[in-house]
Design an enzyme around this catalytic site. Structure first.
Site, short mmCIF file in Angstrom:
data_model
loop_
_atom_site.label_atom_id
_atom_site.label_comp_id
_atom_site.label_asym_id
_atom_site.label_seq_id
_atom_site.Cartn_x
_atom_site.Cartn_y
_atom_site.Cartn_z
N ASN A 218 -6.06 10.06 -1.91
CA ASN A 218 -5.12 9.35 -1.04
C ASN A 218 -5.28 9.86 0.39
O ASN A 218 -5.06 11.03 0.67
CB ASN A 218 -3.69 9.60 -1.52
CG ASN A 218 -2.67 8.74 -0.79
OD1 ASN A 218 -2.92 8.29 0.33
ND2 ASN A 218 -1.55 8.52 -1.42
N CYS A 223 -3.38 3.89 1.42
CA CYS A 223 -3.55 4.03 -0.03
C CYS A 223 -3.79 2.70 -0.71
O CYS A 223 -4.40 2.65 -1.77
CB CYS A 223 -2.34 4.74 -0.64
SG CYS A 223 -0.77 4.14 -0.05
N HIS A 464 4.32 2.77 -2.91
CA HIS A 464 3.13 3.31 -3.55
C HIS A 464 2.30 2.17 -4.12
O HIS A 464 2.84 1.16 -4.59
CB HIS A 464 3.53 4.28 -4.67
CG HIS A 464 2.39 5.04 -5.24
ND1 HIS A 464 1.60 5.88 -4.47
CD2 HIS A 464 1.86 5.08 -6.49
CE1 HIS A 464 0.66 6.41 -5.23
NE2 HIS A 464 0.79 5.94 -6.46
N ASP A 481 -4.41 5.19 -10.17
CA ASP A 481 -3.32 5.64 -9.30
C ASP A 481 -3.89 6.70 -8.35
O ASP A 481 -3.78 7.90 -8.59
CB ASP A 481 -2.20 6.20 -10.16
CG ASP A 481 -0.97 6.61 -9.34
OD1 ASP A 481 -1.04 6.51 -8.10
OD2 ASP A 481 0.03 7.03 -9.93
#
Length: 1102
Positions: A218, A223, A464, A481
């Site tokens: 990240n 992101c 996110h 992720d």
């Protein structure tokens, strides 16, 4: 939930869902604790999706890495439970999970007991960086009827401060212990937890091992870029084409294709998360760009555009269009006349509206829905005029890879900001789209398979991003992720990302898909073809591996840096030409740098230095540069023989880097085997010589000498004459250069050195010059004055205040200069008159011009620069004037708008007399602008607020009364001929402004219009249309209203005759603004945000 929150806990006896809460483990057990029965995991071998065989086999061998499990915990002698008890651990995602049970009391009923039931995660870990999001069902088993078991759901992010989560008052104690209820049997109660956990962060999670894939680090607010890059990486046909792009001659720091090749190669071969900083650096992004949260569609589009352009002329040209491009036709069909307009367009993605839509099929139906153009929205069909028509789009072709952008972020006019739509929106795993094509192909139906789901959790202000990918198109999903990749179920990837409210706490309301990628079923094997090492050009592999080798070497050097020190060698040729104090300028000198082990000996270093420099050891001598207490830095003696076994760090006194003057034999004599003369450190001293020439105001380096300390000054004069090229016995004046701003004359030549020089040491400097009467005519006749001038010398950067980010130019000045001397020097550089310059101080707190300097400023340049730090660049600002500064200082700067004869506005700055009136301002304006040929030649000053004219200022009004403000603007314009003389009985100048529907939303250029009592409003409309130069068809859409006190009343254009009283303030309300004439029409000019830097389009610069 903390203890204060527990006070608000709902009654467990009513069996309502109370809020989940966390609770710290209560220490201590009873003397006779209840016995615990450890039940085995019920479904420990849960089904897990496949991946690479190695990862799958590893996971089968070790069930601790599973994503979900159900485990039970039976507490015996439950009625005697008095302290919290923990179950043995059950491992999920390789983290220990435990059931925690304890007796509690209701906060609002302190005498009523309840059962506390919590799920604990990784509580015994010392780490503070781990986290794991999980959903769980907490259940007390009913041994009579499992359907009557009591359960509650939790969803929580577990981390070191909140490592347990559950319910203080899960159930009433009386209900659990009531034998009739079926929860207790033989004083035993069984607790069960089903936990489903995401892959943890901050722990040793091996994504490659468990999935066969790795994640991306990240990098900050980019992101979402990680999700896009993973999506493009798993578009295998694109990845192959990217590898084939020729990048042999590309700049490694600027080439986008090379950076993309690097990311793809590392994703394919690395065992650890891959960084993207080199990729964003190749974009040419500045810091702000890198952290601005743009739409993923925008980044996808510009990135693919960039790659597509770089592919042109190569063997992979056309790959991007082949994969992502579809075709559609936009049409408009008139209903009453035979007229149709078709426009074919290419598209690379489709934006689907989701507001009010149940699923993706409804969005497609809405996308191709026919729009009726009628009423005020008729279509301009050229010679047919305005016509009722139908407008729509039809898909001609759909691409192999279909990018669907779900419009979850939309502009809300009520709040004037973007909002996120979290409504439920369903999308299928298989998507048939034949019904939306203009023409279908029975041999190749438009059936699509879901390949990627890009998901956002959070609101419009942040959140996110993750992506769920179906890498092989076989329904086996992984969750990406950022740096963590994990297996997931099809339900997690699809249904859980529909969005909307759900009673199931495992689905968070703000978590939903914002982009989908589908692959045409007939093209699946082609798009997802295997990419092997044979598909990567060998030269690319070698280049990337060499980069990795160099990075590893640099990393090793950084890790071992504490073992090494730098030694900076300065040779004597660096002293030549130096015009300042000491022997050289530290910022300009060119060192020869050696990396040396701190614990290596001086002897080892001398040997290495000898070999590197090409001189035998008896032809070199080391003199470390030593900082003296007076701020100077001079060479000092280093005894090679006595100190040979000492370490470098010891000799340098921990100075790093350590600077050493390397004395060598004259290169011309070195070949003959000449050696350096002996130096007796106890009786000799090394001195440096400089010669000052007053005529050229310069210093000349004359080398160094060894001489006995007992030597007299007079004995050195012949050497000085010889070194300077003077005739022997030339009369010389000698000075000792002690320190900056201290140069002392040597008066007595018949004394020894230790008495003539202050604190005699190796490295002392003697400056000499001819004793010539003609020197008195020089600007700096002596070395003493030269060094004094040098001490006050300062480089100042002068930047033009009127040019943003002007780099300026550097002028060398003296700190002792006054204002006029500075102005004269700068004026010579600019080839202008000093009196036509104005100077400004630099702001101390930020880089920019501050207050102006008056021409009679009495301080010196030192006073102006006193707030700058010693090594900070000194900067002043200036602007060139059209009048002398003495006159200019009696004027004020007045920014305003000039409305020219073409009805266009431009910003101007005028300089009227600061004590003058509006008339003076208007006269200054006449000098600065060009007036119309057929106009009155008279000007007026208007005041404008919110795009409305609120007043005309009288010519005798003082300028002091016109204070600027951000909420208002001053405008100067030429008075039209028909407005010079107004019949106040029958005529009026009325304010006209533009608005659209809401009168508070004014825009555009307001103006004054002359109206006559009783004239038909159609005449007024003609004058407005002529003034604004608007076509008839466009002007027909205008509505007209009289606006008073924030309310508007539309005018009947065919019936209304002008009544001046309608535009006068109401009686008794003279303080309120006059009514104005409003033009209601759509604002075609783009609305600019006050925060324009946030609206800057994303752009790849390379």
């Amino acid at each position: 939930m903390n203890h204060q929150q527990q006070q608000q806990q709902q009654k467990a006896g009513e069996q309502q869902l109370s809020e989940p809460e966390d609770m710290e483990m209560e220490a201590g057990d009873t003397d006779d604790p209840p016995r615990i029965t450890q039940n085995p995991v019920i479904n420990g071998n849960v089904a897990l999706s496949d991946g690479h065989n190695t990862a799958e086999e590893d996971m089968e061998d070790d069930t601790s890495w599973r994503s979900e499990a159900t485990f039970q915990f039976t507490v015996e002698r439950f009625s005697r439970l008095s302290e919290s008890v923990l179950s043995p651990p059950c491992f999920v995602r390789n983290l220990p999970w435990k059931i925690m049970v304890m007796p509690r009391f209701y906060p609002d009923r302190p005498h009523q007991k309840s059962v506390g039931f919590f799920l604990q995660c990784n509580a015994e870990s010392d780490s503070t960086s781990w986290s794991c999001h999980a959903q769980a069902v907490l259940k007390i088993i009913n041994y009579r009827d499992d359907e009557k078991s009591f359960s509650r759901r939790i969803s929580h992010l577990f981390f070191h401060k909140e490592n347990d989560w559950g319910f203080s008052n899960f159930m009433a104690w009386s209900e659990v212990t009531d034998p009739e209820k079926g929860f207790i049997d033989d004083d035993k109660v069984t607790f069960e937890v089903f936990v489903q956990a995401d892959a943890p962060h901050g722990v040793a999670w091996d994504s490659k091992k468990h999935t066969g894939y790795v994640g991306l680090k990240n990098q900050g607010a980019t992101c979402y870029m990680n999700s896009l890059l993973q999506t493009l990486f798993f578009t295998n046909q694109l990845r192959k084409a990217v590898y084939m792009m020729p990048t042999e001659g590309d700049d490694s720091s600027k080439s986008v294709p090379l950076a993309l090749q690097r990311v793809f190669y590392e994703l394919q071969h690395s065992d650890k998360p891959v960084g993207t900083k080199k990729l964003t650096k190749s974009f040419g992004w500045e810091t702000l760009d890198s952290f601005m949260q743009h739409d993923v569609q925008e980044l996808c589009r510009v990135l693919l555009d960039n790659v597509e352009n770089k592919m042109k002329g190569t063997c992979v040209e056309g790959t991007i269009p082949k994969l992502f491009r579809g075709k559609m036709v936009s049409y408009i069909q008139c209903k009453e006349v035979d007229y149709r307009s078709d426009r074919r367009e290419d598209y690379y993605d489709i934006q689907l509206s989701i507001k009010g839509k149940k699923n993706i099929f409804e969005s497609f139906v809405d996308y191709v829905a026919v729009e009726q153009l009628d009423g005020d929205n008729k279509y301009d069909a050229g010679e047919h005029g305005l016509q009722e028509a139908e407008k729509g789009v039809k898909f001609l072709t759909l691409p192999p890879v279909l990018h669907l952008q779900l419009m979850r972020f939309m502009y809300d006019p009520q709040t004037d900001q973007n909002i996120k739509i979290n409504d439920r929106f369903e999308f299928p795993e298989q998507l048939p789209l034949d019904e939306f094509l203009q023409k279908t192909d029975p041999k190749d139906p438009a059936n699509y398979i879901l390949h990627a789901v890009l998901v956002h959790s959070g609101d419009n202000h942040g959140g996110h991003y993750v992506v769920y990918l179906n890498p092989k198109g076989d329904g086996k999903w992984c969750k990406f992720d950022d740096d963590v990749v994990s297996r997931c179920t099809k339900e997690e990837a699809i249904e859980h990302n529909y969005g909307g409210h759900d009673d199931d706490l495992s689905v968070r309301h703000c978590t939903n898909a914002y982009m989908l990628v589908y692959i045409r079923e007939s093209k699946l094997s082609e798009v997802l073809q295997a990419v092997t090492d044979h598909d990567i050009p060998q030269q690319l592999v070698e280049r990337l591996q060499e980069e990795k080798r160099i990075e590893a070497q640099k990393r090793k050097e950084r890790q071992e840096a504490h073992l090494y020190m730098q030694v900076q060698i300065v040779a004597e040729d660096q002293f030549c030409g130096h015009q300042g104090n000491d022997m050289y300028d530290e910022e300009k000198v060119k060192y020869t740098v050696f990396k040396v082990l701190k614990n290596s000996s001086l002897a080892e270093f001398v040997q290495s230095l000898s070999q590197t420099m090409g001189f035998p050891q008896d032809q070199i001598r080391l003199w470390p540069m030593q900082a003296r207490s007076n701020g100077t830095k001079r060479p000092a003696m280093l005894d090679n023989e006595a100190d040979g076994n000492k370490t470098m760090i010891e000799l340098s006194d921990n100075e790093n880097p350590w600077t050493i003057f390397l004395e060598t034999v004259d290169p011309e004599l070195a070949a003959s085997g000449a050696t350096l003369p002996k130096f007796d450190k106890d009786h000799d001293v090394m001195l440096f010589l400089k010669m000052y020439d007053p005529k050229t105001r310069s210093l000349n380096y004359c080398g160094h000498i060894y001489t006995p300390i007992s030597c007299k000054i007079r004995d050195l004069l012949p050497v000085m004459c010889d070194r300077a090229g003077f005739i022997q016995d030339t009369s010389l004046i000698l000075y000792e250069e002690v320190k900056p701003n201290l140069t002392e004359r040597i008066q007595d030549y018949d004394v020894s050195l230790d008495k003539a020089l202050d604190e005699l040491m190796d490295g002392d400097i003697i400056v000499f010059q001819k004793d010539d009467p003609e020197n008195d005519n020089s600007e700096l006749p002596t070395a003493k004055e030269y060094f004094r001038d040098l001490y006050h010398r300062v480089d100042v950067i002068f930047c033009d205040k009127t040019i943003p980010n002007d780099p300026g130019f550097v002028v060398t000045l003296s700190n002792r200069m006054n204002y006029f001397q500075v102005a004269k020097t700068v004026a010579q550089r600019l080839n202008t008159d000093p009196m036509l310059l104005q100077f400004f101080k630099s702001q101390g707190y930020r880089d920019g011009p501050g207050n102006p300097l008056r021409h009679n400023y009495e301080g010196t340049l030192r006073d102006l620069l006193q707030f700058f730090k010693p090594r900070q660049p000194k900067k002043l600002y200036y602007q060139q004037l059209k009048m002398k500064i003495t006159d200019f200082e009696n004027r004020r700067s007045f920014k305003c708008i000039w409305l020219n004869s073409q009805f266009r506005e431009e910003e101007i700055t005028l300089y009227p007399d600061k004590h003058g009136c509006v008339r003076d301002l208007l006269e200054e304006c006449k000098k600065a602008v060009e007036l119309g040929e057929k106009a009155s030649g008279k000007l007026r000053l208007l005041e404008i607020v919110s795009y409305k004219i609120i007043g005309v200022h009288q010519e005798d009004e003082l300028l002091e009364c016109l204070s600027p403000a951000t909420s208002r603007t001053f405008r100067i314009e030429e008075i039209p001929l028909d407005q010079v003389d107004i019949d106040k009985e029958n005529e009026m100048l009325v304010t006209v402004a533009h608005f659209h529907k809401e009168v508070f939303g004014t825009f555009g250029i307001p103006f004054l219009l002359r109206i006559h009592q009783g004239e038909h409003f159609r005449e007024v409309m003609k004058r407005i249309q002529s003034l604004l130069d608007i076509q008839e068809k466009e002007f027909e859409k205008f509505k007209f209203a009289i606006v008073m006190m924030g309310r508007h009343q539309y005018i009947n254009e065919d019936e209304y005759e002008v009544n001046l009283k309608d535009f006068e303030p109401q009686p008794g309300n003279m303080s309120h603004p006059r009514p104005w004439l409003g033009l209601d029409h759509f604002n075609k000019a783009p609305k600019r945000s006050r925060y324009t830097y946030l609206e800057k389009a994303i752009k790849i610069h390379n």
